[in-house]
Design an enzyme around this catalytic site. Structure first.
Site, mmCIF file in Angstrom:
data_model
loop_
_atom_site.group_PDB
_atom_site.id
_atom_site.type_symbol
_atom_site.label_atom_id
_atom_site.label_comp_id
_atom_site.label_asym_id
_atom_site.label_seq_id
_atom_site.Cartn_x
_atom_site.Cartn_y
_atom_site.Cartn_z
ATOM 1 N N HIS A 249 0.875 -1.188 0.000
ATOM 2 C CA HIS A 249 0.000 0.000 0.000
ATOM 3 C C HIS A 249 0.904 1.228 0.000
ATOM 4 O O HIS A 249 1.834 1.309 0.789
ATOM 5 C CB HIS A 249 -0.912 0.001 1.227
ATOM 6 C CG HIS A 249 -2.071 0.938 1.092
ATOM 7 N ND1 HIS A 249 -1.906 2.307 1.087
ATOM 8 C CD2 HIS A 249 -3.393 0.721 0.935
ATOM 9 C CE1 HIS A 249 -3.099 2.879 0.942
ATOM 10 N NE2 HIS A 249 -4.018 1.947 0.843
ATOM 11 N N HIS A 356 0.791 -4.950 2.229
ATOM 12 C CA HIS A 356 -0.646 -4.752 2.485
ATOM 13 C C HIS A 356 -1.488 -5.980 2.155
ATOM 14 O O HIS A 356 -2.397 -6.332 2.903
ATOM 15 C CB HIS A 356 -1.106 -3.562 1.638
ATOM 16 C CG HIS A 356 -2.513 -3.125 1.889
ATOM 17 N ND1 HIS A 356 -2.951 -2.726 3.130
ATOM 18 C CD2 HIS A 356 -3.575 -3.001 1.047
ATOM 19 C CE1 HIS A 356 -4.223 -2.373 3.049
ATOM 20 N NE2 HIS A 356 -4.644 -2.539 1.802
HETATM 21 C C1 SIN Z 1 -7.550 1.731 1.789
HETATM 22 O O1 SIN Z 1 -8.440 2.246 2.452
HETATM 23 O O2 SIN Z 1 -6.717 2.374 1.160
HETATM 24 C C2 SIN Z 1 -7.434 0.237 1.763
HETATM 25 C C3 SIN Z 1 -8.519 -0.329 0.972
HETATM 26 C C4 SIN Z 1 -8.069 -1.564 0.249
HETATM 27 O O3 SIN Z 1 -6.975 -2.056 0.514
HETATM 28 O O4 SIN Z 1 -8.788 -1.995 -0.645
#
Ligand code: SIN
Length: 522
Positions: A249, A356
């Site tokens: 992420h 992530h």
């Molecule tokens: C986020 O809120 O950025 C995470 C959502 C996701 O990983 O789909």
């Protein structure tokens, strides 16, 4: 060998209490099946689903199937399994309406006219994500878990850690069972409160144990995301695929310790811009979608800016929004930033990428069926191919809800069709040697540092080779040193972490092509 009276026997054993496990349990119970749901924590509040901030893909009236598929394919680097996109497109909005809105009454944010409010995140061409402020997962999971507690044919076992899947070939006391097709018949389960391990036999077992971000030094994931399910499935002989596609992420809150708090992609969806230390909006140099480019590209671009500018983070700037608006839309993120003395209404938030999501996993079809009979898998631990080589934002809660429900519903039919053998199995052999905490701590850190530095965002053959030497030795040592240690949740996790790291590394070494989250510069 002494045979164990099974602690329990059930129709369906669900391993994991995030959204995929809850949805599968609920659906199976509604088909009249007896369900045991294992939760590794006291409640479901420490799962990745619970911590999901952004939202769940719903529908935009302007959407066509082609738009929807294009967003998945572009993000997933054209490795997405189109059949699965079709399944979520056709079933998603209906199941959100039926289960989340009408049944569980999840309080999604609404527009002034009472419609479900929609936001946008990275790589979506338009707004189609339903959300509850910045705590969508929590809002869904709290209601789901409360509902499951009221269903009489679901028994929730809190503080339970699955040790291994039971298969006919590995655990049955009937030696002729080795000639049966590969079949799962439940799991050995460690009860944290009584410190005992017992078999639970099941006609159908559903693996919903979540992901593996904690194998990395920096992650947005909760404590138990340490790869348990992948390792158990591997030991049982299931097929795994796409393990090299670990999504990082782009935006977690920078801190000087290892912990990382997610700054939702919805912040960029609401107009937040990534800036380097000179205040430059650098993302358009890397991708036409700018700060809303696919996650793999944003994460790598941030790393490049970090190394180019010599600062350990970049800034996420949403100062064009007022304090009142930010407090209302992102209350959790606002508070967290303030706690570390960052006022997001007046200054950029320092952010860095962190591990992530695992896009690969245990290979399954659209009804959760693995290559082992009577073993299904759903949620992050499973790989339907929906995410291809990189996951589209806010598709994970949708995946859990849709495939969890379809998988749970399918259990009845499978149980009817299969000839169910419930084997006699051996008692779990208790070991007594106390754990050496120093060894344990060092082994955990070795995995995290090796994965972060050598099997991370940017990979090379040399880095992967170095990781191979370290992880191979470590896995051998872990099996040897802990073979006689007292079993507990942490030793179970370490053994699984060592195995799952090797699974990722192996896939990364074999795949010489850069694609999506698997990025090689050689
Ligand atoms: C986020 O809120 O950025 C995470 C959502 C996701 O990983 O789909």
């Amino acid at each position: 060998m002494k045979s164990a009276e099974p602690f329990s026997e059930t129709d369906v054993l669900v391993i994991g209490s995030g959204l995929a496990g809850c949805a599968a349990s609920y659906a199976a119970a509604q088909m009249g099946l007896q369900v045991i749901l294992l939760s590794i924590n006291k409640d479901s509040n420490l799962s990745s689903s619970y911590q999901a901030q952004g939202g769940i893909i719903y529908r935009n009236p302007q959407d066509t199937y082609k738009d929807f598929l294009d967003d998945f394919q572009r993000t997933g680097a054209d490795l997405v399994n189109e059949k699965m996109v079709k399944t979520v497109y056709e079933n998603g909005p209906r199941l959100i309406d039926e289960i989340l809105i009408n049944d569980l009454k999840v309080p999604f944010d609404r527009t002034e006219t009472g419609e479900i409010a929609l936001t946008r995140e990275g790589s979506h061409i338009r707004e189609r994500i339903a959300f509850v402020k910045d705590y969508t997962g929590r809002a869904i999971l709290e209601r789901f878990y409360d509902r499951l507690k009221q269903v009489s044919n679901i028994e929730i076992l809190p503080n339970t850690t699955c040790v291994d899947l039971i298969t006919l070939a590995h655990h049955s006391l009937d030696s002729l069972h080795i000639y049966e097709p590969s079949t799962c018949a439940g799991a050995y389960v460690y009860f944290q409160d009584s410190d005992e391990t017992h078999p639970i036999l099941a006609k159908m077992t559903i693996l919903a144990s979540g992901g593996l971000g904690r194998l990395y030094l920096h992650t947005s994931n909760p404590h138990h995301a340490r790869g348990d399910g992948y390792a158990m499935a591997y030991r049982a002989g299931a097929r795994l695929m796409n393990m090299e596609y670990i999504q990082f992420h782009p935006t977690t809150l920078f801190s000087t310790d290892d912990e990382r708090f997610l700054i939702s992609e919805a912040v960029r969806g609401e107009g937040g811009i990534l800036r380097n230390k000179y205040g430059e909006d650098f993302m358009p140099l890397y991708h036409p979608l700018g700060s809303l480019a696919p996650r793999d590209i944003v994460a790598r671009s941030i790393m490049q800016e970090i190394s180019r500018t010599g600062t350990p983070f970049v800034y996420l700037d949403i100062t064009h929004k007022s304090t009142t608006w930010l407090k209302q839309r992102f209350p959790q993120i606002y508070e967290k930033c303030l706690a570390v003395k960052v006022d997001m209404a007046t200054e950029g938030i320092p952010v860095v990428p962190a591990a992530h999501y695992e896009c690969g996993g245990v290979a399954v079809d659209g009804l959760g069926n693995t290559t082992i009979r009577r073993l299904k898998a759903v949620g992050e631990v499973a790989c339907t191919g929906l995410h291809g080589a990189n996951r589209l934002a806010s598709s994970s809660l949708l995946e859990c809800l849709v495939f969890g429900t379809l998988t749970g519903r399918d259990c009845l039919e499978r149980i009817r069709q299969d000839e169910i053998i419930m084997p006699a199995v051996a008692l779990w052999k208790e070991e007594t040697e106390p754990l050496d905490p120093d060894l344990f701590q060092q082994d955990r850190l070795t995995i995290k540092h090796t994965m972060w530095n050598y099997v991370g965002i940017v990979r090379t053959a040399r880095k992967l080779e170095r990781a191979g030497g370290i992880l191979w030795r470590l896995q051998r040592d872990v099996e040897k040193f802990y073979a006689h240690s007292q079993l507990n949740d942490e030793t179970i996790g370490l053994r699984n972490a060592a195995t799952t790291s090797m699974l990722i590394l192996h896939a990364a070494r074999l795949n010489k092509t850069s694609r999506g989250c698997h990025y090689r510069i050689d």
